[in-house]
Scaffold this motif. Structure first.
Motif, PDB file in Angstrom:
ATOM      1  N   TRP A 113     -30.543  87.876 -69.283  1.00 38.28           N
ATOM      2  CA  TRP A 113     -30.544  87.333 -67.914  1.00 38.28           C
ATOM      3  C   TRP A 113     -31.977  87.021 -67.487  1.00 38.28           C
ATOM      4  N   MET A 114     -32.135  86.147 -66.493  1.00 43.48           N
ATOM      5  CA  MET A 114     -33.468  85.716 -66.061  1.00 43.48           C
ATOM      6  C   MET A 114     -33.910  86.353 -64.746  1.00 43.48           C
ATOM      7  N   VAL A 115     -33.120  86.139 -63.667  1.00 40.66           N
ATOM      8  CA  VAL A 115     -33.523  86.606 -62.337  1.00 40.66           C
ATOM      9  C   VAL A 115     -32.329  87.123 -61.539  1.00 40.66           C
ATOM     10  N   HIS A 116     -32.629  87.994 -60.587  1.00 41.13           N
ATOM     11  CA  HIS A 116     -31.688  88.398 -59.538  1.00 41.13           C
ATOM     12  C   HIS A 116     -32.192  87.741 -58.258  1.00 41.13           C
ATOM     13  N   ILE A 117     -31.277  87.171 -57.486  1.00 45.67           N
ATOM     14  CA  ILE A 117     -31.648  86.475 -56.254  1.00 45.67           C
ATOM     15  C   ILE A 117     -30.771  86.955 -55.100  1.00 45.67           C
ATOM     16  N   ARG A 118     -31.406  87.234 -53.960  1.00 51.00           N
ATOM     17  CA  ARG A 118     -30.654  87.484 -52.716  1.00 51.00           C
ATOM     18  C   ARG A 118     -30.381  86.119 -52.117  1.00 51.00           C
ATOM     19  N   LEU A 119     -29.102  85.794 -51.970  1.00 52.00           N
ATOM     20  CA  LEU A 119     -28.713  84.476 -51.486  1.00 52.00           C
ATOM     21  C   LEU A 119     -29.145  84.241 -50.047  1.00 52.00           C
ATOM     22  N   LYS A 120     -29.557  83.011 -49.775  1.00 59.42           N
ATOM     23  CA  LYS A 120     -29.974  82.595 -48.447  1.00 59.42           C
ATOM     24  C   LYS A 120     -28.752  82.365 -47.549  1.00 59.42           C
ATOM     25  N   GLU A 121     -27.628  82.030 -48.173  1.00 56.99           N
ATOM     26  CA  GLU A 121     -26.424  81.727 -47.408  1.00 56.99           C
ATOM     27  C   GLU A 121     -25.233  82.501 -47.959  1.00 56.99           C
ATOM     28  N   ASP A 122     -24.118  82.391 -47.289  1.00 58.37           N
ATOM     29  CA  ASP A 122     -22.892  83.052 -47.713  1.00 58.37           C
ATOM     30  C   ASP A 122     -22.566  82.663 -49.162  1.00 58.37           C
TER      31      ASP A 122
ATOM     32  N   ASN B  59     -19.824  82.116 -50.688  1.00 54.93           N
ATOM     33  CA  ASN B  59     -18.820  81.044 -50.798  1.00 54.93           C
ATOM     34  C   ASN B  59     -19.442  79.674 -50.624  1.00 54.93           C
ATOM     35  N   VAL B  60     -20.442  79.571 -49.778  1.00 58.49           N
ATOM     36  CA  VAL B  60     -21.151  78.311 -49.567  1.00 58.49           C
ATOM     37  C   VAL B  60     -22.129  78.074 -50.717  1.00 58.49           C
ATOM     38  N   ALA B  61     -22.887  79.091 -51.066  1.00 61.53           N
ATOM     39  CA  ALA B  61     -23.926  78.972 -52.101  1.00 61.53           C
ATOM     40  C   ALA B  61     -23.357  78.589 -53.465  1.00 61.53           C
ATOM     41  N   LEU B  62     -22.154  79.078 -53.769  1.00 60.75           N
ATOM     42  CA  LEU B  62     -21.574  78.869 -55.097  1.00 60.75           C
ATOM     43  C   LEU B  62     -20.549  77.738 -55.146  1.00 60.75           C
ATOM     44  N   ALA B  63     -20.250  77.129 -54.009  1.00 63.98           N
ATOM     45  CA  ALA B  63     -19.179  76.133 -53.920  1.00 63.98           C
ATOM     46  C   ALA B  63     -19.392  74.917 -54.830  1.00 63.98           C
ATOM     47  N   HIS B  64     -20.631  74.548 -55.087  1.00 59.42           N
ATOM     48  CA  HIS B  64     -20.914  73.356 -55.895  1.00 59.42           C
ATOM     49  C   HIS B  64     -20.948  73.646 -57.407  1.00 59.42           C
TER      50      HIS B  64
ATOM     51  N   ASP C 115     -37.195  73.218 -68.648  1.00 62.31           N
ATOM     52  CA  ASP C 115     -37.357  73.801 -67.324  1.00 62.31           C
ATOM     53  C   ASP C 115     -36.138  74.635 -66.981  1.00 62.31           C
ATOM     54  N   LEU C 116     -36.377  75.712 -66.244  1.00 61.91           N
ATOM     55  CA  LEU C 116     -35.311  76.553 -65.724  1.00 61.91           C
ATOM     56  C   LEU C 116     -35.186  76.247 -64.234  1.00 61.91           C
ATOM     57  N   PHE C 117     -33.979  75.887 -63.812  1.00 60.31           N
ATOM     58  CA  PHE C 117     -33.718  75.550 -62.416  1.00 60.31           C
ATOM     59  C   PHE C 117     -32.843  76.621 -61.789  1.00 60.31           C
ATOM     60  N   THR C 118     -32.957  76.770 -60.481  1.00 64.39           N
ATOM     61  CA  THR C 118     -32.077  77.682 -59.773  1.00 64.39           C
ATOM     62  C   THR C 118     -30.958  76.879 -59.111  1.00 64.39           C
ATOM     63  N   PRO C 119     -29.723  77.268 -59.333  1.00 65.82           N
ATOM     64  CA  PRO C 119     -28.621  76.563 -58.683  1.00 65.82           C
ATOM     65  C   PRO C 119     -28.351  77.053 -57.256  1.00 65.82           C
TER      66      PRO C 119
ATOM     67  N   GLY D 109     -24.225  89.970 -51.792  1.00 68.55           N
ATOM     68  CA  GLY D 109     -25.098  88.887 -51.342  1.00 68.55           C
ATOM     69  C   GLY D 109     -26.179  88.551 -52.339  1.00 68.55           C
ATOM     70  N   THR D 110     -26.075  89.129 -53.548  1.00 70.80           N
ATOM     71  CA  THR D 110     -27.043  88.830 -54.601  1.00 70.80           C
ATOM     72  C   THR D 110     -26.319  88.269 -55.823  1.00 70.80           C
ATOM     73  N   VAL D 111     -27.080  87.574 -56.634  1.00 72.04           N
ATOM     74  CA  VAL D 111     -26.556  87.010 -57.879  1.00 72.04           C
ATOM     75  C   VAL D 111     -27.550  87.265 -59.002  1.00 72.04           C
ATOM     76  N   LYS D 112     -27.026  87.230 -60.208  1.00 72.28           N
ATOM     77  CA  LYS D 112     -27.844  87.289 -61.422  1.00 72.28           C
ATOM     78  C   LYS D 112     -27.721  85.912 -62.061  1.00 72.28           C
ATOM     79  N   ILE D 113     -28.833  85.390 -62.582  1.00 72.02           N
ATOM     80  CA  ILE D 113     -28.857  84.042 -63.161  1.00 72.02           C
ATOM     81  C   ILE D 113     -29.468  84.080 -64.553  1.00 72.02           C
ATOM     82  N   GLY D 114     -28.931  83.255 -65.422  1.00 74.51           N
ATOM     83  CA  GLY D 114     -29.472  83.068 -66.764  1.00 74.51           C
ATOM     84  C   GLY D 114     -29.068  81.701 -67.269  1.00 74.51           C
ATOM     85  N   ILE D 115     -29.292  81.458 -68.557  1.00 72.44           N
ATOM     86  CA  ILE D 115     -28.821  80.195 -69.139  1.00 72.44           C
ATOM     87  C   ILE D 115     -27.600  80.488 -69.999  1.00 72.44           C
TER      88      ILE D 115
END
Length: 131
Positions: free
Chosen positions: A102-111, A113-118, A70-74, A24-30
């Motif tokens: 890497w920049m941040v670790h985030i606990r996803l607000k939603e499932d 499959n939904v969070a990453l679908a786009h 700017d750094l945005f969160t997807p 339920g967590t992700v790692k994000i970077g550019i």
């Protein structure tokens, strides 16, 4: 020099990558593409740990010798960790954009499959950057 596009991550149209960590967590970077376009990175500002964020929010800035971006969160969620090493070694984003940079670790607000679908897989991202 060709940019590295990793198969196991998702990509946004703002050139962030997202690695699902399976709990339920992700790692994000550019992406490697983004760090090449920015040039030598000299400063990275990241959000605070514990901060609640919504997809497409600005969560920081990346300063290079050429520009400030700017750094945005997807994805939406809660910032669990920020990469403190970037405070003293922002060049890690250039040297290891998918690993030490890497920049941040985030606990996803939603499932996931939904969070990453786009987001784009590696093949779609290659097509996107070649347009």
């Amino acid at each position: 020099m060709a940019s590295e596009i990793r198969e196991n991550v998702w990509y946004s149209d703002e050139h962030e990558w997202v690695l699902e960590l399976g709990d339920g967590t992700v790692k994000i970077g550019i992406s490697d593409v983004a760090q090449h376009r920015l040039g030598d990175i000299v400063f990275v500002e990241l959000p605070d740990q514990g901060q609640e964020i919504e997809a497409q929010d600005g969560i920081g800035t990346i300063e290079s010798v050429k520009t400030v971006a700017d750094l945005f969160t997807p994805v939406s969620g809660t910032v669990l960790a920020v990469n403190g090493e970037l405070d003293t070694a922002p060049e890690l984003v250039n040297e290891e954009p998918y690993d030490g940079g890497w920049m941040v670790h985030i606990r996803l607000k939603e499932d996931p499959n939904v969070a990453l679908a786009h987001l784009m897989d590696a093949k779609a991202y290659v097509e996107f950057i070649e347009r």
